[in-house]
Design a protein around this motif. Structure first.
Motif, PDB file in Angstrom:
ATOM      1  N   LYS A 102       0.837  -1.198   0.000  1.00  0.00           N
ATOM      2  CA  LYS A 102       0.000   0.000   0.000  1.00  0.00           C
ATOM      3  C   LYS A 102       0.867   1.242   0.000  1.00  0.00           C
ATOM      4  O   LYS A 102       1.916   1.274   0.627  1.00  0.00           O
ATOM      5  CB  LYS A 102      -0.900  -0.014   1.238  1.00  0.00           C
ATOM      6  CG  LYS A 102      -1.906  -1.126   1.207  1.00  0.00           C
ATOM      7  CD  LYS A 102      -2.834  -1.022   2.379  1.00  0.00           C
ATOM      8  CE  LYS A 102      -3.871  -2.125   2.311  1.00  0.00           C
ATOM      9  NZ  LYS A 102      -4.760  -2.089   3.435  1.00  0.00           N
ATOM     10  N   LYS A 103       0.377   2.263  -0.700  1.00  0.00           N
ATOM     11  CA  LYS A 103       1.082   3.543  -0.737  1.00  0.00           C
ATOM     12  C   LYS A 103       0.648   4.351   0.478  1.00  0.00           C
ATOM     13  O   LYS A 103      -0.466   4.196   0.989  1.00  0.00           O
ATOM     14  CB  LYS A 103       0.731   4.313  -2.000  1.00  0.00           C
ATOM     15  CG  LYS A 103       1.264   3.702  -3.263  1.00  0.00           C
ATOM     16  CD  LYS A 103       0.932   4.606  -4.435  1.00  0.00           C
ATOM     17  CE  LYS A 103       1.494   4.059  -5.711  1.00  0.00           C
ATOM     18  NZ  LYS A 103       1.195   4.949  -6.841  1.00  0.00           N
ATOM     19  N   SER A 104       1.493   5.238   0.859  1.00  0.00           N
ATOM     20  CA  SER A 104       1.149   6.114   1.965  1.00  0.00           C
ATOM     21  C   SER A 104       0.152   7.153   1.467  1.00  0.00           C
ATOM     22  O   SER A 104      -0.035   7.347   0.255  1.00  0.00           O
ATOM     23  CB  SER A 104       2.396   6.791   2.523  1.00  0.00           C
ATOM     24  OG  SER A 104       2.920   7.688   1.561  1.00  0.00           O
ATOM     25  N   ASP A 128       1.779   9.771  -0.798  1.00  0.00           N
ATOM     26  CA  ASP A 128       2.008   9.323  -2.170  1.00  0.00           C
ATOM     27  C   ASP A 128       0.704   9.320  -2.973  1.00  0.00           C
ATOM     28  O   ASP A 128       0.695   9.672  -4.161  1.00  0.00           O
ATOM     29  CB  ASP A 128       2.637   7.935  -2.183  1.00  0.00           C
ATOM     30  CG  ASP A 128       4.056   7.943  -1.617  1.00  0.00           C
ATOM     31  OD1 ASP A 128       4.714   9.020  -1.657  1.00  0.00           O
ATOM     32  OD2 ASP A 128       4.497   6.875  -1.145  1.00  0.00           O
ATOM     33  N   ARG A 129      -0.367   8.922  -2.373  1.00  0.00           N
ATOM     34  CA  ARG A 129      -1.651   8.905  -3.078  1.00  0.00           C
ATOM     35  C   ARG A 129      -2.079  10.322  -3.445  1.00  0.00           C
ATOM     36  O   ARG A 129      -2.606  10.573  -4.532  1.00  0.00           O
ATOM     37  CB  ARG A 129      -2.717   8.231  -2.219  1.00  0.00           C
ATOM     38  CG  ARG A 129      -2.551   6.717  -2.127  1.00  0.00           C
ATOM     39  CD  ARG A 129      -3.793   6.066  -1.537  1.00  0.00           C
ATOM     40  NE  ARG A 129      -4.168   6.652  -0.247  1.00  0.00           N
ATOM     41  CZ  ARG A 129      -3.981   6.064   0.931  1.00  0.00           C
ATOM     42  NH1 ARG A 129      -3.436   4.864   1.000  1.00  0.00           N
ATOM     43  NH2 ARG A 129      -4.343   6.659   2.028  1.00  0.00           N
ATOM     44  N   LYS A 146      -0.066  12.816  -3.961  1.00  0.00           N
ATOM     45  CA  LYS A 146       0.832  13.257  -5.044  1.00  0.00           C
ATOM     46  C   LYS A 146       0.355  12.704  -6.372  1.00  0.00           C
ATOM     47  O   LYS A 146       0.398  13.392  -7.395  1.00  0.00           O
ATOM     48  CB  LYS A 146       2.261  12.814  -4.767  1.00  0.00           C
ATOM     49  CG  LYS A 146       2.983  13.697  -3.793  1.00  0.00           C
ATOM     50  CD  LYS A 146       4.426  13.215  -3.649  1.00  0.00           C
ATOM     51  CE  LYS A 146       5.176  14.093  -2.675  1.00  0.00           C
ATOM     52  NZ  LYS A 146       6.554  13.648  -2.487  1.00  0.00           N
ATOM     53  N   ASP A 147      -0.091  11.434  -6.380  1.00  0.00           N
ATOM     54  CA  ASP A 147      -0.568  10.816  -7.617  1.00  0.00           C
ATOM     55  C   ASP A 147      -1.800  11.547  -8.147  1.00  0.00           C
ATOM     56  O   ASP A 147      -1.985  11.656  -9.348  1.00  0.00           O
ATOM     57  CB  ASP A 147      -0.899   9.344  -7.389  1.00  0.00           C
ATOM     58  CG  ASP A 147       0.348   8.499  -7.132  1.00  0.00           C
ATOM     59  OD1 ASP A 147       1.464   8.991  -7.425  1.00  0.00           O
ATOM     60  OD2 ASP A 147       0.194   7.363  -6.630  1.00  0.00           O
TER      61      ASP A 147
END
Length: 174
Positions: free
Chosen positions: A160-162, A165-166, A168-169
């Motif tokens: 899982k992304k932090s 990071d989500r 930022k995406d």
């Protein structure tokens, strides 16, 4: 008014004493029952009922009123004073009925707190709890795990992304 209160309190005590003595022995009621009923209709020896003990409210009221009417007639003929005794008569009847019910509560409570009665209540409660647990077990369905598809396992196994990071995406953070 003070004399009425005294009569009322004495009547409560009288009701307690009468009920208690009659709960121990109901010889007078048995004797009158023996005189007024034929042998088939007479009380059984194990029956504890008396004039006040184990009687419903209306019969208890009738017997207490009859007792006080007889007492009032005796007092009115034996004393030369002719007064208005209705308020004392009524407070004596009400007090005696209240006293008999107070005595029945205490005798009933002492009967219910004996060791055998408490053990019997404990066993009955234990049985009811067991029945309840059995009913719950019967109604309770165990869930069987469903086979997961490969896509579900891949999603769960993927790292899982932090949150940073989500964001930022998505372009919310630079």
């Amino acid at each position: 008014m003070t004399l009425e209160i005294i009569v009322f309190v004495l009547a409560i005590l009288f009701g307690i004493i009468i009920y208690w003595t009659e709960s121990k022995s109901n010889r007078i009621y048995r004797f009158i029952n023996h005189l007024t009923h034929n042998e088939e209709l007479q009380m059984k020896p194990e029956n504890r009922k008396g004039f006040f003990h184990l009687q419903p409210f209306l019969l208890r009221l009738v017997y207490i009123t009859l007792l006080f009417v007889i007492a009032a007639v005796i007092v009115s003929f034996t004393t030369p004073i002719n007064a208005f005794y209705v308020q004392y008569f009524v407070s004596a009847i009400v007090g005696t009925i209240i006293g008999s019910y107070i005595a029945s509560i205490f005798l009933f409570a002492s009967e219910r707190t004996k060791k055998e009665a408490l053990q019997q209540a404990f066993e009955k409660g234990k049985d009811r709890v067991e029945e309840f647990v059995d009913d719950v077990k019967d109604n309770f369905e165990t869930e069987t795990p469903k086979p997961q598809s490969k896509t579900e396992t891949k999603i769960k196994d993927a790292p899982k992304k932090s949150a940073r990071d989500r964001f930022k995406d998505k372009g919310m953070i630079k």
